[in-house]
Design a protein around this motif. Structure first.
Motif, PDB file in Angstrom:
ATOM      1  N   LEU A 308       0.834  -1.209   0.000  1.00 37.72           N
ATOM      2  CA  LEU A 308       0.000   0.000   0.000  1.00 37.72           C
ATOM      3  C   LEU A 308       0.865   1.254   0.000  1.00 37.72           C
ATOM      4  N   ALA A 309       1.982   1.189   0.739  1.00 35.97           N
ATOM      5  CA  ALA A 309       2.903   2.330   0.729  1.00 35.97           C
ATOM      6  C   ALA A 309       3.564   2.468  -0.633  1.00 35.97           C
ATOM      7  N   ASN A 310       3.958   1.345  -1.218  1.00 33.89           N
ATOM      8  CA  ASN A 310       4.646   1.381  -2.509  1.00 33.89           C
ATOM      9  C   ASN A 310       3.773   1.902  -3.642  1.00 33.89           C
ATOM     10  N   VAL A 311       2.464   1.609  -3.584  1.00 30.60           N
ATOM     11  CA  VAL A 311       1.556   2.071  -4.642  1.00 30.60           C
ATOM     12  C   VAL A 311       0.925   3.423  -4.294  1.00 30.60           C
ATOM     13  N   LYS A 312       1.385   4.003  -3.178  1.00 26.51           N
ATOM     14  CA  LYS A 312       0.942   5.344  -2.757  1.00 26.51           C
ATOM     15  C   LYS A 312      -0.570   5.432  -2.552  1.00 26.51           C
ATOM     16  N   ASP A 313      -1.136   4.419  -1.906  1.00 27.91           N
ATOM     17  CA  ASP A 313      -2.574   4.423  -1.642  1.00 27.91           C
ATOM     18  C   ASP A 313      -2.858   5.161  -0.328  1.00 27.91           C
ATOM     19  N   ARG A 314      -3.084   6.468  -0.444  1.00 29.73           N
ATOM     20  CA  ARG A 314      -3.308   7.288   0.759  1.00 29.73           C
ATOM     21  C   ARG A 314      -4.686   7.077   1.371  1.00 29.73           C
ATOM     22  N   THR A 315      -5.573   6.402   0.636  1.00 29.39           N
ATOM     23  CA  THR A 315      -6.879   6.086   1.238  1.00 29.39           C
ATOM     24  C   THR A 315      -6.731   5.045   2.344  1.00 29.39           C
ATOM     25  N   ALA A 316      -5.561   4.402   2.430  1.00 33.53           N
ATOM     26  CA  ALA A 316      -5.329   3.388   3.469  1.00 33.53           C
ATOM     27  C   ALA A 316      -4.896   4.000   4.791  1.00 33.53           C
ATOM     28  N   PRO A 318      -6.337   5.869   7.170  1.00 37.09           N
ATOM     29  CA  PRO A 318      -7.170   5.607   8.355  1.00 37.09           C
ATOM     30  C   PRO A 318      -7.015   4.187   8.883  1.00 37.09           C
ATOM     31  N   GLN A 319      -6.918   3.209   7.984  1.00 37.84           N
ATOM     32  CA  GLN A 319      -6.753   1.827   8.432  1.00 37.84           C
ATOM     33  C   GLN A 319      -5.390   1.622   9.092  1.00 37.84           C
ATOM     34  N   LEU A 320      -4.367   2.282   8.567  1.00 37.67           N
ATOM     35  CA  LEU A 320      -3.035   2.154   9.171  1.00 37.67           C
ATOM     36  C   LEU A 320      -3.028   2.740  10.585  1.00 37.67           C
ATOM     37  N   LEU A 321      -3.736   3.832  10.765  1.00 36.67           N
ATOM     38  CA  LEU A 321      -3.842   4.430  12.096  1.00 36.67           C
ATOM     39  C   LEU A 321      -4.544   3.480  13.063  1.00 36.67           C
ATOM     40  N   GLN A 322      -5.576   2.800  12.574  1.00 38.05           N
ATOM     41  CA  GLN A 322      -6.285   1.844  13.421  1.00 38.05           C
ATOM     42  C   GLN A 322      -5.391   0.663  13.799  1.00 38.05           C
ATOM     43  N   LEU A 323      -4.571   0.226  12.869  1.00 32.66           N
ATOM     44  CA  LEU A 323      -3.652  -0.873  13.173  1.00 32.66           C
ATOM     45  C   LEU A 323      -2.666  -0.465  14.264  1.00 32.66           C
ATOM     46  N   TRP A 338       5.822   2.761   9.604  1.00 27.17           N
ATOM     47  CA  TRP A 338       6.705   3.026   8.450  1.00 27.17           C
ATOM     48  C   TRP A 338       5.882   3.474   7.240  1.00 27.17           C
ATOM     49  N   ALA A 339       4.772   2.775   6.985  1.00 31.34           N
ATOM     50  CA  ALA A 339       3.934   3.111   5.830  1.00 31.34           C
ATOM     51  C   ALA A 339       3.375   4.525   5.943  1.00 31.34           C
ATOM     52  N   LEU A 340       3.009   4.931   7.150  1.00 30.34           N
ATOM     53  CA  LEU A 340       2.532   6.310   7.335  1.00 30.34           C
ATOM     54  C   LEU A 340       3.616   7.306   6.944  1.00 30.34           C
ATOM     55  N   GLU A 366      12.223  -3.256  18.024  1.00 24.73           N
ATOM     56  CA  GLU A 366      12.236  -3.055  16.565  1.00 24.73           C
ATOM     57  C   GLU A 366      11.070  -2.179  16.129  1.00 24.73           C
ATOM     58  N   ALA A 367       9.922  -2.353  16.772  1.00 26.63           N
ATOM     59  CA  ALA A 367       8.782  -1.496  16.446  1.00 26.63           C
ATOM     60  C   ALA A 367       9.053  -0.056  16.870  1.00 26.63           C
ATOM     61  N   GLN A 368       9.722   0.123  17.998  1.00 22.48           N
ATOM     62  CA  GLN A 368      10.090   1.474  18.441  1.00 22.48           C
ATOM     63  C   GLN A 368      10.931   2.184  17.395  1.00 22.48           C
ATOM     64  N   VAL A 369      11.866   1.451  16.794  1.00 25.64           N
ATOM     65  CA  VAL A 369      12.720   2.031  15.742  1.00 25.64           C
ATOM     66  C   VAL A 369      11.867   2.528  14.580  1.00 25.64           C
ATOM     67  N   GLU A 370      10.872   1.724  14.189  1.00 26.33           N
ATOM     68  CA  GLU A 370      10.008   2.116  13.070  1.00 26.33           C
ATOM     69  C   GLU A 370       9.215   3.382  13.408  1.00 26.33           C
ATOM     70  N   PHE A 371       8.716   3.470  14.626  1.00 24.43           N
ATOM     71  CA  PHE A 371       7.966   4.657  15.032  1.00 24.43           C
ATOM     72  C   PHE A 371       8.860   5.896  15.020  1.00 24.43           C
ATOM     73  N   HIS A 372      10.057   5.762  15.540  1.00 25.90           N
ATOM     74  CA  HIS A 372      10.956   6.922  15.612  1.00 25.90           C
ATOM     75  C   HIS A 372      11.379   7.390  14.224  1.00 25.90           C
ATOM     76  N   LYS A 373      11.602   6.449  13.309  1.00 26.98           N
ATOM     77  CA  LYS A 373      11.931   6.825  11.929  1.00 26.98           C
ATOM     78  C   LYS A 373      10.764   7.553  11.271  1.00 26.98           C
ATOM     79  N   ALA A 374       9.551   7.026  11.475  1.00 22.26           N
ATOM     80  CA  ALA A 374       8.374   7.660  10.886  1.00 22.26           C
ATOM     81  C   ALA A 374       8.174   9.058  11.455  1.00 22.26           C
ATOM     82  N   LEU A 375       8.368   9.214  12.772  1.00 22.53           N
ATOM     83  CA  LEU A 375       8.228  10.532  13.404  1.00 22.53           C
ATOM     84  C   LEU A 375       9.256  11.510  12.865  1.00 22.53           C
ATOM     85  N   LEU A 376      10.472  11.038  12.642  1.00 22.67           N
ATOM     86  CA  LEU A 376      11.513  11.907  12.104  1.00 22.67           C
ATOM     87  C   LEU A 376      11.125  12.424  10.724  1.00 22.67           C
TER      88      LEU A 376
END
Length: 385
Positions: A308-316, A318-323, A338-340, A366-376
């Protein structure tokens, strides 16, 4: 009177086996140095049979082996009925996972062949068999090459003259002595298309590969996919066909001999967003018959998020936030974060607060690393507005 071998070949055609070959049960010890080097260099997938000697010496896994029968079944490469156009982004399964799980199809064909051989063999002889598909001790491609079904290409796959590399392989060890067929030598010549087009450069140039770099392997792992490979899988959620698609020996190859192998387009090219919330029961019903379901739903869901990130589907989004907010699995939460980072363009303070709170309560490193990268990434994007 036809020989037993000729009768077995005729029976295999009636059963629907597309190609059959015979080789001796002599050791495959010429593979030993290469397999040891592969493991030493960290190029093994970990899915291989653990006991090296049993991969090389048929007599260690079968009492008094005399021959090995290799079979090949050709599978389709094109979907004749495309999935419905709904506007939703879709992922895809590699061709080897279309239709009914090939392990089941091959086992059935080999069981039928064994029954036929028992009827054809001398009643006074006690004949024994050991069929194997993919997860057996021996190397399928090595057996098939030595049995004359085809040659091993620079991509490490068996390439047959008739069907290219789009074949499933199986073998049967037996105590019946059959006259062996002539092995085929490599015919790749100076062509290096598979090596050149492999996105992660997993192919080593001599028919071997670094399995850990192969995109097919990466889609089958259960943890976090290393960030290097995420863009490279594009929208494929299981397997990889690139080294087969670019191979000249595969040009125009598309065989539809076996109804069980026919793909359901809605299954092998599924909409991506529904995969994010599919239940275990729904996953089993829809995808359980595919070989690509063998690792369960989590790798498929993780891959769907990446796709979904690779195909740039921004309609996803809300679902990513729920996950991130609700999913109990760190791999899914971290991959969604990461996808966000890849998808969100209009960054808001509320979005940053949400992600920061999620990062603060995340306990898996490992999940913490992904969150920090996305926040950056998102903080930088917010400041650039």
């Amino acid at each position: 009177m036809p020989t037993l071998k000729e009768q077995v070949i005729a029976a295999s055609r009636e059963i629907g086996i597309d190609k059959i070959g015979f080789t001796s049960a002599a050791p495959f010890d010429y593979l030993e140095a290469s397999l040891i080097e592969q493991k030493k260099n960290g190029h093994s997938s970990g899915f291989e049979h653990k006991v090296l000697e049993e991969r090389l010496y048929p007599e260690l896994i079968f009492d008094q082996p005399k021959s090995i029968i290799a079979i090949a079944l050709a599978y389709p490469t094109k979907i004749h009925n495309k999935p419905a156009r709904t506007g939703a982004k879709r992922g895809s399964f590699a061709r080897a996972s279309w239709g009914i799980d090939y392990h089941d199809i091959l086992r059935d064909k080999m069981a039928q062949l064994i029954d036929a051989i028992k009827e054809l063999a001398d009643e006074d002889d006690e004949v024994t068999f050991k069929p194997m598909v993919d997860t057996g001790e021996l190397s399928d491609v090595a057996v098939a090459q030595r049995a004359g079904l085809g040659f091993i290409g620079l991509n490490g796959l068996l390439i047959t003259p008739e069907f290219g590399s789009f074949v499933y392989l199986g073998e049967i060890i037996t105590n019946i002595p059959f006259e062996p067929d002539t092995p085929m030598a490599n015919q790749c010549g100076s062509c290096t298309r598979c090596i050149d087009y492999c996105p992660p450069k997993a192919l080593l140039g001599d028919g071997r590969l670094n399995a850990t770099r192969c995109l097919s392997y990466q889609t089958q792992t259960k943890g976090f996919m290393p960030e290097e490979y995420r863009p490279k899988i594009r929208s494929v959620i299981y397997g990889c066909d690139i080294c087969q698609q670019v191979c000249p020996f595969n040009k125009g190859k598309d065989f539809h001999f076996h109804p069980d192998m026919e793909p359901d387009p809605e299954v092998v090219m599924p909409e991506l967003q529904p995969l994010l919330t599919i239940s275990n029961k729904e996953f089993k019903v829809k995808f359980g018959h595919l070989s690509g379901s063998w690792r369960g739903k989590k790798p498929i869901q993780r891959n769907a998020i990446i796709a979904l990130a690779n195909v740039k589907d921004r309609t996803a989004i809300p679902q990513l936030l729920q996950l991130i907010d609700n999913d109990p699995r760190p791999v899914i939460r971290g991959t969604a974060a990461w996808a966000l980072g890849q998808l969100v363009r209009d960054v808001t303070p509320e979005m940053l607060d949400f992600l920061q709170q999620a990062a603060d309560k995340e306990e898996e490193p490992e999940a913490q690393v992904e969150f920090h990268k996305a926040l950056l990434i998102l903080n930088e994007r917010f400041e650039e507005r």
